[in-house]
Scaffold this motif. Structure first.
Motif, PDB file in Angstrom:
ATOM      1  N   UNK A  61      21.404  41.618  17.794  1.00  0.00           N
ATOM      2  CA  UNK A  61      21.057  40.643  16.752  1.00  0.00           C
ATOM      3  C   UNK A  61      21.140  41.308  15.386  1.00  0.00           C
ATOM      4  N   UNK A  62      21.635  40.563  14.426  1.00  0.00           N
ATOM      5  CA  UNK A  62      21.509  40.943  13.018  1.00  0.00           C
ATOM      6  C   UNK A  62      20.457  40.022  12.421  1.00  0.00           C
ATOM      7  N   UNK A  63      19.352  40.598  11.984  1.00  0.00           N
ATOM      8  CA  UNK A  63      18.235  39.843  11.435  1.00  0.00           C
ATOM      9  C   UNK A  63      18.261  39.971   9.916  1.00  0.00           C
ATOM     10  N   UNK A  64      18.154  38.842   9.219  1.00  0.00           N
ATOM     11  CA  UNK A  64      18.272  38.831   7.768  1.00  0.00           C
ATOM     12  C   UNK A  64      17.066  38.138   7.149  1.00  0.00           C
ATOM     13  N   UNK A  65      16.446  38.819   6.202  1.00  0.00           N
ATOM     14  CA  UNK A  65      15.328  38.267   5.430  1.00  0.00           C
ATOM     15  C   UNK A  65      15.828  38.130   3.991  1.00  0.00           C
ATOM     16  N   UNK A  66      16.135  36.899   3.580  1.00  0.00           N
ATOM     17  CA  UNK A  66      16.776  36.667   2.280  1.00  0.00           C
ATOM     18  C   UNK A  66      15.824  35.880   1.396  1.00  0.00           C
ATOM     19  N   UNK A  67      15.202  36.581   0.464  1.00  0.00           N
ATOM     20  CA  UNK A  67      14.221  35.962  -0.400  1.00  0.00           C
ATOM     21  C   UNK A  67      14.764  35.641  -1.778  1.00  0.00           C
ATOM     22  N   UNK A  68      13.830  35.305  -2.674  1.00  0.00           N
ATOM     23  CA  UNK A  68      14.200  34.922  -4.031  1.00  0.00           C
ATOM     24  C   UNK A  68      14.794  36.090  -4.805  1.00  0.00           C
ATOM     25  N   UNK A  69      14.203  37.280  -4.637  1.00  0.00           N
ATOM     26  CA  UNK A  69      14.626  38.428  -5.449  1.00  0.00           C
ATOM     27  C   UNK A  69      15.161  39.597  -4.637  1.00  0.00           C
ATOM     28  N   UNK A  70      15.177  39.496  -3.327  1.00  0.00           N
ATOM     29  CA  UNK A  70      15.659  40.618  -2.526  1.00  0.00           C
ATOM     30  C   UNK A  70      16.337  40.127  -1.255  1.00  0.00           C
ATOM     31  N   UNK A  71      17.159  40.992  -0.694  1.00  0.00           N
ATOM     32  CA  UNK A  71      17.892  40.720   0.540  1.00  0.00           C
ATOM     33  C   UNK A  71      17.725  41.927   1.453  1.00  0.00           C
ATOM     34  N   UNK A  72      17.238  41.687   2.664  1.00  0.00           N
ATOM     35  CA  UNK A  72      17.067  42.764   3.637  1.00  0.00           C
ATOM     36  C   UNK A  72      17.744  42.355   4.943  1.00  0.00           C
ATOM     37  N   UNK A  73      18.255  43.323   5.660  1.00  0.00           N
ATOM     38  CA  UNK A  73      18.866  43.046   6.960  1.00  0.00           C
ATOM     39  C   UNK A  73      18.590  44.205   7.903  1.00  0.00           C
ATOM     40  N   UNK A  74      18.531  43.877   9.189  1.00  0.00           N
ATOM     41  CA  UNK A  74      18.316  44.894  10.223  1.00  0.00           C
ATOM     42  C   UNK A  74      19.248  44.615  11.394  1.00  0.00           C
ATOM     43  N   UNK A  75      19.774  45.691  11.941  1.00  0.00           N
ATOM     44  CA  UNK A  75      20.592  45.620  13.155  1.00  0.00           C
ATOM     45  C   UNK A  75      19.686  45.980  14.321  1.00  0.00           C
ATOM     46  N   UNK A  76      19.509  45.032  15.255  1.00  0.00           N
ATOM     47  CA  UNK A  76      18.575  45.222  16.361  1.00  0.00           C
ATOM     48  C   UNK A  76      19.317  45.454  17.667  1.00  0.00           C
ATOM     49  N   UNK A  77      18.741  46.325  18.489  1.00  0.00           N
ATOM     50  CA  UNK A  77      19.334  46.649  19.780  1.00  0.00           C
ATOM     51  C   UNK A  77      18.911  45.704  20.877  1.00  0.00           C
ATOM     52  N   UNK A  78      19.283  46.038  22.089  1.00  0.00           N
ATOM     53  CA  UNK A  78      19.097  45.147  23.242  1.00  0.00           C
ATOM     54  C   UNK A  78      17.638  44.860  23.545  1.00  0.00           C
ATOM     55  N   UNK A  79      16.718  45.740  23.143  1.00  0.00           N
ATOM     56  CA  UNK A  79      15.289  45.536  23.381  1.00  0.00           C
ATOM     57  C   UNK A  79      14.550  45.116  22.110  1.00  0.00           C
ATOM     58  N   UNK A  80      15.302  44.754  21.082  1.00  0.00           N
ATOM     59  CA  UNK A  80      14.683  44.341  19.838  1.00  0.00           C
ATOM     60  C   UNK A  80      14.340  45.485  18.907  1.00  0.00           C
ATOM     61  N   UNK A  81      14.747  46.697  19.256  1.00  0.00           N
ATOM     62  CA  UNK A  81      14.443  47.856  18.411  1.00  0.00           C
ATOM     63  C   UNK A  81      15.354  47.888  17.190  1.00  0.00           C
ATOM     64  N   UNK A  82      14.822  48.356  16.068  1.00  0.00           N
ATOM     65  CA  UNK A  82      15.604  48.442  14.835  1.00  0.00           C
ATOM     66  C   UNK A  82      16.512  49.656  14.904  1.00  0.00           C
ATOM     67  N   UNK A  83      17.814  49.429  14.831  1.00  0.00           N
ATOM     68  CA  UNK A  83      18.780  50.512  14.861  1.00  0.00           C
ATOM     69  C   UNK A  83      19.170  50.967  13.458  1.00  0.00           C
ATOM     70  N   UNK A  84      19.138  50.025  12.525  1.00  0.00           N
ATOM     71  CA  UNK A  84      19.457  50.359  11.133  1.00  0.00           C
ATOM     72  C   UNK A  84      18.947  49.239  10.237  1.00  0.00           C
ATOM     73  N   UNK A  85      18.445  49.615   9.066  1.00  0.00           N
ATOM     74  CA  UNK A  85      18.002  48.646   8.055  1.00  0.00           C
ATOM     75  C   UNK A  85      18.764  48.882   6.763  1.00  0.00           C
ATOM     76  N   UNK A  86      19.031  47.795   6.054  1.00  0.00           N
ATOM     77  CA  UNK A  86      19.660  47.882   4.740  1.00  0.00           C
ATOM     78  C   UNK A  86      18.990  46.876   3.807  1.00  0.00           C
ATOM     79  N   UNK A  87      19.061  47.147   2.515  1.00  0.00           N
ATOM     80  CA  UNK A  87      18.465  46.227   1.543  1.00  0.00           C
ATOM     81  C   UNK A  87      19.320  46.165   0.285  1.00  0.00           C
ATOM     82  N   UNK A  88      19.125  45.092  -0.467  1.00  0.00           N
ATOM     83  CA  UNK A  88      19.887  44.856  -1.683  1.00  0.00           C
ATOM     84  C   UNK A  88      19.029  44.036  -2.639  1.00  0.00           C
TER      85      UNK A  88
END
Length: 292
Positions: A4-31
């Motif tokens: 899963x690619x999970x995205x939290x896109x708010x008014x002033x920021x953008x965050x995303x996380x790449x999640x593995x098969x068990x829901x673990x965070x493999x990588x996070x990025x922000x903008x």
């Protein structure tokens, strides 16, 4: 391959996380490219730039937050409370069927007046999963704080308080700004506690806010402690508005802000559990598991 690619896109920021098969965070990025910084038609490119190399065309992507507002990518109509995972999943707005979708957010009513949230519902679901809870009172501090009631893993309703916004208005645009120092500085716990206590025994913020000026005028609180006192006043006002304090509260937010709510709730005999931004990723992960 990510699950899963999970995205939290708010008014002033953008965050995303790449999640593995068990829901673990493999990588996070922000903008800093929140929805207000994205030009019309620019949302696909902004998402592609942040998630470059994550194989979006082969991985389910779920987005929550203000990206589903009228100012966002596509407006996602609110899902009415009470609502659980299944209700929210049925109202996902699919931009690319089976591949890219926006979470709708929730709405409820109080005496005929609507209330709404976007993104917080995902955090609530994630916190419940992290803590193994099905019933809870959840508080999400912030510019617009939310008090959420959850029963049987379904959000029954919620109430919004413009606590953070009122703090900013009083801090920067009222007569109190002439008294307050330029920067907030570190928390003065004693001044914060004093503000909470005064709010809980006062009639309303309209009546207690002026004490910031008078306590300074009579030199009963040092200038550098006034922001902490004002913070206590507005958070205390939020607590004063509660019809009753529950035995336990889940607080979702940054460590500093969640810590202030925990400190304010402790004297009221309320047990608190704090959860951070990881609640968003867990909420989107749990939502993805309802899609079959």
């Amino acid at each position: 391959m990510s699950a899963l690619i999970a995205v939290d896109w708010g008014t002033t920021s953008l965050r995303a996380a790449r999640l593995g098969a068990q829901g673990q965070v493999e990588e996070e990025r922000s903008s800093p490219q929140g929805i207000l910084a994205v030009a019309a038609g620019g949302f696909p490119a902004a998402l592609d730039a942040l998630c470059d190399g994550w194989h979006q065309d082969k991985t389910l992507t779920l987005m929550s937050g203000m990206v589903g507002s009228r100012q966002g990518w596509v407006e996602a109509p609110y899902c009415a409370c009470p609502a659980g995972f299944d209700d929210v999943a049925r109202q996902l707005v699919w931009l690319r069927p089976g591949q890219l979708a926006i979470v709708p957010g929730l709405s409820c009513e109080h005496d005929g007046v609507p209330d709404v949230m976007r993104g917080e519902e995902v955090q609530v679901f994630g916190a419940l999963r992290l803590l193994g809870l099905q019933d809870a009172t959840v508080v999400l501090p912030g510019t617009h704080s939310k008090w959420v009631t959850v029963r049987g893993s379904r959000i029954e309703g919620f109430t919004t308080f413009m606590t953070g916004e009122f703090y900013a208005l009083l801090r920067r645009q009222s007569i109190l700004s002439r008294t307050l120092p330029p920067d907030d500085g570190p928390l003065d716990a004693s001044a914060f506690d004093q503000g909470v206590a005064h709010a809980l025994t006062g009639h309303s913020l309209l009546g207690t806010a002026f004490s910031v000026r008078t306590l300074s005028l009579f030199e009963r609180i040092a200038a550098e402690s006034l922001p902490s006192y004002l913070s206590g006043l507005v958070i205390g006002e939020e607590l004063r508005a509660q019809p009753a304090f529950p035995a336990a509260v889940v607080v979702i937010g940054s460590p500093d802000l969640a810590g202030r709510y925990q400190r304010a709730l402790a004297p009221q005999g309320v047990t608190t559990h704090a959860v951070g931004h990881e609640a968003t990723w867990q909420g989107l992960w749990a939502l993805s598991k309802t899609l079959g």
